[in-house]
Motif scaffolding. Structure first.
Motif, PDB file in Angstrom:
ATOM      1  N   GLU A 117       2.732   3.002   3.879  1.00 43.46           N
ATOM      2  CA  GLU A 117       2.927   1.563   3.697  1.00 43.46           C
ATOM      3  C   GLU A 117       4.222   1.229   2.965  1.00 43.46           C
ATOM      4  O   GLU A 117       4.691   0.089   2.981  1.00 43.46           O
ATOM      5  N   VAL A 118       4.818   2.209   2.304  1.00 43.64           N
ATOM      6  CA  VAL A 118       6.077   1.991   1.579  1.00 43.64           C
ATOM      7  C   VAL A 118       7.210   1.837   2.586  1.00 43.64           C
ATOM      8  O   VAL A 118       7.355   2.643   3.509  1.00 43.64           O
ATOM      9  N   THR A 119       8.013   0.797   2.429  1.00 43.18           N
ATOM     10  CA  THR A 119       9.085   0.516   3.383  1.00 43.18           C
ATOM     11  C   THR A 119      10.282   1.437   3.178  1.00 43.18           C
ATOM     12  O   THR A 119      10.446   2.044   2.112  1.00 43.18           O
ATOM     13  N   ASP A 120      11.129   1.511   4.201  1.00 43.23           N
ATOM     14  CA  ASP A 120      12.338   2.332   4.095  1.00 43.23           C
ATOM     15  C   ASP A 120      13.247   1.830   2.980  1.00 43.23           C
ATOM     16  O   ASP A 120      13.900   2.626   2.289  1.00 43.23           O
ATOM     17  N   ALA A 121      13.309   0.517   2.821  1.00 41.43           N
ATOM     18  CA  ALA A 121      14.153  -0.056   1.769  1.00 41.43           C
ATOM     19  C   ALA A 121      13.662   0.388   0.397  1.00 41.43           C
ATOM     20  O   ALA A 121      14.472   0.699  -0.496  1.00 41.43           O
ATOM     21  N   ALA A 166       4.625   1.893  -9.221  1.00 41.89           N
ATOM     22  CA  ALA A 166       4.990   0.481  -9.045  1.00 41.89           C
ATOM     23  C   ALA A 166       5.357   0.197  -7.589  1.00 41.89           C
ATOM     24  O   ALA A 166       4.955  -0.827  -7.022  1.00 41.89           O
ATOM     25  N   VAL A 167       6.103   1.104  -6.983  1.00 45.27           N
ATOM     26  CA  VAL A 167       6.508   0.923  -5.584  1.00 45.27           C
ATOM     27  C   VAL A 167       5.291   0.968  -4.664  1.00 45.27           C
ATOM     28  O   VAL A 167       5.137   0.143  -3.758  1.00 45.27           O
ATOM     29  N   VAL A 168       4.412   1.944  -4.905  1.00 50.01           N
ATOM     30  CA  VAL A 168       3.211   2.089  -4.068  1.00 50.01           C
ATOM     31  C   VAL A 168       2.310   0.869  -4.196  1.00 50.01           C
ATOM     32  O   VAL A 168       1.783   0.346  -3.207  1.00 50.01           O
ATOM     33  N   ALA A 169       2.121   0.388  -5.436  1.00 49.82           N
ATOM     34  CA  ALA A 169       1.270  -0.781  -5.659  1.00 49.82           C
ATOM     35  C   ALA A 169       1.840  -2.016  -4.977  1.00 49.82           C
ATOM     36  O   ALA A 169       1.108  -2.800  -4.364  1.00 49.82           O
ATOM     37  N   LYS A 170       3.143  -2.189  -5.062  1.00 47.32           N
ATOM     38  CA  LYS A 170       3.787  -3.349  -4.448  1.00 47.32           C
ATOM     39  C   LYS A 170       3.665  -3.290  -2.922  1.00 47.32           C
ATOM     40  O   LYS A 170       3.373  -4.297  -2.265  1.00 47.32           O
ATOM     41  N   ALA A 171       3.872  -2.093  -2.361  1.00 47.12           N
ATOM     42  CA  ALA A 171       3.777  -1.932  -0.913  1.00 47.12           C
ATOM     43  C   ALA A 171       2.340  -2.138  -0.437  1.00 47.12           C
ATOM     44  O   ALA A 171       2.100  -2.748   0.612  1.00 47.12           O
ATOM     45  N   LYS A 173       0.014  -3.956  -1.867  1.00 51.27           N
ATOM     46  CA  LYS A 173      -0.321  -5.379  -1.968  1.00 51.27           C
ATOM     47  C   LYS A 173       0.258  -6.156  -0.800  1.00 51.27           C
ATOM     48  O   LYS A 173      -0.409  -7.014  -0.200  1.00 51.27           O
ATOM     49  N   LYS A 174       1.496  -5.838  -0.431  1.00 51.46           N
ATOM     50  CA  LYS A 174       2.153  -6.538   0.674  1.00 51.46           C
ATOM     51  C   LYS A 174       1.486  -6.200   2.003  1.00 51.46           C
ATOM     52  O   LYS A 174       1.399  -7.034   2.911  1.00 51.46           O
ATOM     53  N   ALA A 175       0.991  -4.946   2.111  1.00 50.42           N
ATOM     54  CA  ALA A 175       0.352  -4.515   3.352  1.00 50.42           C
ATOM     55  C   ALA A 175      -1.115  -4.932   3.418  1.00 50.42           C
ATOM     56  O   ALA A 175      -1.778  -4.706   4.426  1.00 50.42           O
TER      57      ALA A 175
END
Length: 248
Positions: A117-121, A166-171, A173-175
């Motif tokens: 779920e984590v984006t390339d960016a 933090a990155v995983v949680a943000k991704a 949530k967005k997904a």
């Protein structure tokens, strides 16, 4: 006189001034912010590193007139004509030490496999890589794909656990991934389990210590009674019975 800015490349500038002017070592050392012995070593070719001279006049840091003033008066303190611009690092991918750059593909592969779920960016910013590299690893067209082994980027030292979480949680949530256990709660349950385990170990250790003391006391009593019997003395009174051990 307040301290003035120093040349952008002090050693290279000092080398040029030693080779191309009649300024004293003290003047050069003062202007470049070096120790006089460093300048002396450059003049004697004793410096460990041979610096390529940098012309401060061409760089705009000194003028010919200022150099002439210094050559005429050995006590004259050279004045900076134009201070060098501060070099600021522009925004871009995270800097990674050279020794760890070869580990980046392994870290990228781990994130792609474990957290799709984590984006390339986000990966690019977290690891400090390019989207082309991420795409190549995802599509298995990377030139070194046969040697890439997914490894936790935290373990590899490419990022911190806090940054990854933090990155995983943000991704997530967005997904819209809601069945993931929040990081803090996971750490909390692990902490509670660890505390319970430590308490159980402490109770078991205390119980074992009591039992060991009782066994030692009984053994000492038996030894004393045996010694008394050998000496023909009246045996000591019976030792108190040790409590029965639990089967647990």
């Amino acid at each position: 006189m307040a301290d003035q800015p120093k040349p952008l490349m002090p050693h290279a500038t000092a080398t040029w001034l030693v080779d191309n002017t009649g300024l004293s070592f003290e003047q050069i050392a003062e202007f470049c912010g070096l120790h006089i012995l460093e300048v002396q070593a450059m003049a004697d070719d004793l410096a460990g590193a041979k610096y390529t001279g940098r012309d401060p006049v061409h760089a705009g840091e000194l003028t010919h007139a200022e150099i002439e003033k210094g050559q005429e008066d050995p006590k004259y303190v050279l004045k900076m004509h134009k201070a060098p611009l501060a070099v600021n690092r522009t925004k871009g991918p995270r800097y990674t030490p050279v020794s760890k750059r070869q580990d980046k593909p392994d870290g990228i592969a781990w994130i792609l496999r474990s957290h799709p779920e984590v984006t390339d960016a986000q990966i690019s910013k977290l690891i400090g890589t390019t989207r082309n590299t991420i795409t190549a690893i995802r599509e298995r067209s990377h030139w070194n794909i046969q040697n890439i082994q997914p490894k936790d980027p935290v373990t590899l030292g490419l990022c911190s656990q806090r940054e990854l979480d933090a990155v995983v949680a943000k991704a997530a949530k967005k997904a819209g991934i809601s069945d993931q256990v929040p990081t803090d709660e996971r750490f909390g349950s692990d902490k509670d389990a660890l505390i319970s385990e430590l308490k159980a170990e402490r109770v078991a250790a205390a119980k074992a210590a009591v039992e060991a003391a009782q066994e030692a006391e009984a053994e000492a009593w038996l030894e004393a009674r045996r010694a008394a019997a050998e000496a023909g003395e009246e045996p000591a009174p019976a030792a108190p019975e040790a409590p029965e051990k639990d089967d647990d």
